[in-house]
Scaffold this motif. Structure first.
Motif, mmCIF file in Angstrom:
data_model
loop_
_atom_site.group_PDB
_atom_site.id
_atom_site.type_symbol
_atom_site.label_atom_id
_atom_site.label_comp_id
_atom_site.label_asym_id
_atom_site.label_seq_id
_atom_site.Cartn_x
_atom_site.Cartn_y
_atom_site.Cartn_z
ATOM 1 N N TYR A 146 0.834 -1.216 0.000
ATOM 2 C CA TYR A 146 0.000 0.000 0.000
ATOM 3 C C TYR A 146 0.862 1.256 0.000
ATOM 4 O O TYR A 146 0.661 2.170 -0.802
ATOM 5 C CB TYR A 146 -0.911 -0.026 1.220
ATOM 6 C CG TYR A 146 -1.483 1.308 1.614
ATOM 7 C CD1 TYR A 146 -2.457 1.925 0.839
ATOM 8 C CD2 TYR A 146 -1.051 1.952 2.776
ATOM 9 C CE1 TYR A 146 -2.986 3.156 1.210
ATOM 10 C CE2 TYR A 146 -1.567 3.173 3.148
ATOM 11 C CZ TYR A 146 -2.539 3.780 2.360
ATOM 12 O OH TYR A 146 -3.049 4.997 2.721
ATOM 13 N N ALA A 147 1.853 1.276 0.885
ATOM 14 C CA ALA A 147 2.732 2.445 0.973
ATOM 15 C C ALA A 147 3.465 2.685 -0.342
ATOM 16 O O ALA A 147 3.612 3.825 -0.806
ATOM 17 C CB ALA A 147 3.733 2.250 2.110
ATOM 18 N N GLU B 208 2.477 1.895 -3.396
ATOM 19 C CA GLU B 208 1.577 2.400 -4.436
ATOM 20 C C GLU B 208 1.179 3.855 -4.189
ATOM 21 O O GLU B 208 1.006 4.620 -5.139
ATOM 22 C CB GLU B 208 0.342 1.507 -4.541
ATOM 23 C CG GLU B 208 0.639 0.141 -5.132
ATOM 24 C CD GLU B 208 -0.576 -0.513 -5.761
ATOM 25 O OE1 GLU B 208 -1.642 0.153 -5.834
ATOM 26 O OE2 GLU B 208 -0.461 -1.666 -6.188
ATOM 27 N N VAL B 209 1.017 4.228 -2.934
ATOM 28 C CA VAL B 209 0.725 5.634 -2.641
ATOM 29 C C VAL B 209 1.893 6.512 -3.081
ATOM 30 O O VAL B 209 1.725 7.562 -3.721
ATOM 31 C CB VAL B 209 0.425 5.832 -1.147
ATOM 32 C CG1 VAL B 209 0.371 7.320 -0.803
ATOM 33 C CG2 VAL B 209 -0.889 5.158 -0.768
ATOM 34 N N ARG B 210 3.084 6.087 -2.764
ATOM 35 C CA ARG B 210 4.270 6.879 -3.097
ATOM 36 C C ARG B 210 4.537 6.936 -4.594
ATOM 37 O O ARG B 210 5.081 7.915 -5.104
ATOM 38 C CB ARG B 210 5.482 6.308 -2.356
ATOM 39 C CG ARG B 210 5.422 6.574 -0.857
ATOM 40 C CD ARG B 210 6.472 5.826 -0.075
ATOM 41 N NE ARG B 210 6.368 6.134 1.353
ATOM 42 C CZ ARG B 210 6.610 5.277 2.329
ATOM 43 N NH1 ARG B 210 6.989 4.031 2.035
ATOM 44 N NH2 ARG B 210 6.492 5.639 3.597
ATOM 45 N N SER B 211 4.154 5.881 -5.323
ATOM 46 C CA SER B 211 4.386 5.864 -6.773
ATOM 47 C C SER B 211 3.253 6.520 -7.551
ATOM 48 O O SER B 211 3.387 6.765 -8.748
ATOM 49 C CB SER B 211 4.551 4.417 -7.247
ATOM 50 O OG SER B 211 3.321 3.718 -7.169
ATOM 51 N N GLY B 212 2.139 6.772 -6.899
ATOM 52 C CA GLY B 212 0.985 7.339 -7.578
ATOM 53 C C GLY B 212 0.061 6.305 -8.179
ATOM 54 O O GLY B 212 -0.946 6.643 -8.804
ATOM 55 N N PHE C 112 -1.829 4.269 -6.555
ATOM 56 C CA PHE C 112 -3.059 4.266 -5.759
ATOM 57 C C PHE C 112 -3.279 5.660 -5.186
ATOM 58 O O PHE C 112 -2.338 6.277 -4.686
ATOM 59 C CB PHE C 112 -2.973 3.247 -4.620
ATOM 60 C CG PHE C 112 -4.207 3.240 -3.744
ATOM 61 C CD1 PHE C 112 -5.322 2.511 -4.107
ATOM 62 C CD2 PHE C 112 -4.255 4.007 -2.586
ATOM 63 C CE1 PHE C 112 -6.457 2.526 -3.321
ATOM 64 C CE2 PHE C 112 -5.395 4.021 -1.791
ATOM 65 C CZ PHE C 112 -6.488 3.275 -2.169
ATOM 66 N N PRO C 113 -4.485 6.210 -5.292
ATOM 67 C CA PRO C 113 -5.686 5.562 -5.838
ATOM 68 C C PRO C 113 -5.793 5.725 -7.347
ATOM 69 O O PRO C 113 -5.340 6.722 -7.901
ATOM 70 C CB PRO C 113 -6.811 6.317 -5.126
ATOM 71 C CG PRO C 113 -6.259 7.691 -4.918
ATOM 72 C CD PRO C 113 -4.792 7.502 -4.639
ATOM 73 N N HIS D 283 -11.080 3.619 -7.846
ATOM 74 C CA HIS D 283 -11.192 3.757 -6.391
ATOM 75 C C HIS D 283 -11.920 5.032 -5.975
ATOM 76 O O HIS D 283 -11.927 5.403 -4.797
ATOM 77 C CB HIS D 283 -9.801 3.735 -5.761
ATOM 78 C CG HIS D 283 -9.034 2.491 -6.071
ATOM 79 N ND1 HIS D 283 -7.841 2.507 -6.739
ATOM 80 C CD2 HIS D 283 -9.321 1.176 -5.847
ATOM 81 C CE1 HIS D 283 -7.396 1.272 -6.894
ATOM 82 N NE2 HIS D 283 -8.285 0.451 -6.367
#
Length: 293
Positions: free
Chosen positions: A250-251, A253-257, A259-260, A264
């Protein structure tokens, strides 16, 4: 729905040699897991001090903290027999204090029974007083974590002549004082077997051989606990590893953009977007401190 597990049912299981399954729980989700797994007994253990609240030992947990955990567990359990540990310091002063503490767990958290560690003269007096008040007590002998310092640390009991003698005498005394069941922790199975024929109440082992049943800390058996666990712990799942992998992903994907993503979020109509844009434009045209009509 399963029928309610009662003291009578536990006694019947002992007589029939049906193994009793007990596990700890500390909140509503873990209580629901225990209930859905159809365990017979749920212990709201003071081990929650360490595995849930982050204390260094069980000694630090308070009655108020334990009551919060116990009430949450009670809301999640429908059929299992719920036992609550009473914290260190909440029964040591007097029999009256012990009864008052036990009453809080029954009335405030819905406990079916409370658990007291130890089998010395003071503890036996507390057990008798609580039982006389109409509250079932589960005893706990062998390794008693709340007073482990007096036992030489967190180490197995019953391995010397003195320790084995004390264990047998305490187990029998706790039964005589009125305990409805007894937890035996970290005692060689061969030593436990010597006294089992004289224990007529259900005996739950933890590092003490088969006995009439078993109890383990939920976080230990699920592999959530960090670091080394006791020799009697068997890891039945790797939930901790799965949780770590999930949060790490999760962390990332948030940092890479990543997610979301679009799927979503929620769709909006063109009219809603236009109205939001108009409101934003109007707000931007206001003077500082001015309020829109």
């Amino acid at each position: 729905m399963r029928p309610q597990t009662t003291l009578r049912r536990l006694a019947e299981m002992k007589a029939a040699r049906d193994p009793i399954v007990m596990v700890t729980a500390y909140d509503y989700p873990t209580a629901r897991i225990a209930e859905r797994a159809e365990v017979d007994m749920v212990l709201v253990g003071d081990s929650g001090a360490q595995v849930v609240l982050g204390h260094d030992s069980t000694v630090s947990v308070t009655v108020d903290e334990m009551l919060v955990l116990a009430a949450a567990v009670r809301r999640g359990v429908r059929s299992a027999f719920v036992v609550c540990d009473v914290p260190f310091g909440s029964t040591e002063v007097s029999d009256e204090q012990a009864v008052a503490t036990a009453v809080r767990f029954v009335k405030g958290a819905g406990a079916d029974a409370v658990k007291l560690e130890g089998g010395g003269a003071q503890r036996l007096s507390r057990i008798r007083a609580i039982v006389a008040a109409g509250i079932p007590v589960v005893g706990h002998v062998g390794l008693t974590p709340q007073t482990a310092v007096a036992l030489g640390g967190m180490r197995a009991q019953g391995r010397t002549t003195e320790s084995a003698d004390r264990f047998v005498r305490e187990a029998l005394a706790v039964q005589e004082a009125g305990a409805s069941a007894i937890v035996i922790e970290a005692v060689p199975a061969e030593v436990v077997d010597v006294v089992l024929p004289q224990l007529h109440v259900p005996v739950i082992g933890i590092g003490a051989g088969p006995a009439d049943g078993q109890v383990l800390v939920l976080h230990d058996l699920l592999g959530i606990t960090e670091g080394k666990t006791a020799v009697f712990v068997k890891r039945f799942a790797a939930v901790g590893d799965a949780m770590l992998a999930g949060v790490t992903a999760y962390a990332a994907e948030v940092r890479s953009g990543a997610f979301p993503a679009a799927e979503h979020g929620y769709p909006a109509s063109a009219d809603a977007i236009a109205a939001a844009a108009a409101a934003a434009a109007a707000a931007a045209a206001l003077e500082p401190g001015q309020i829109a009509d």
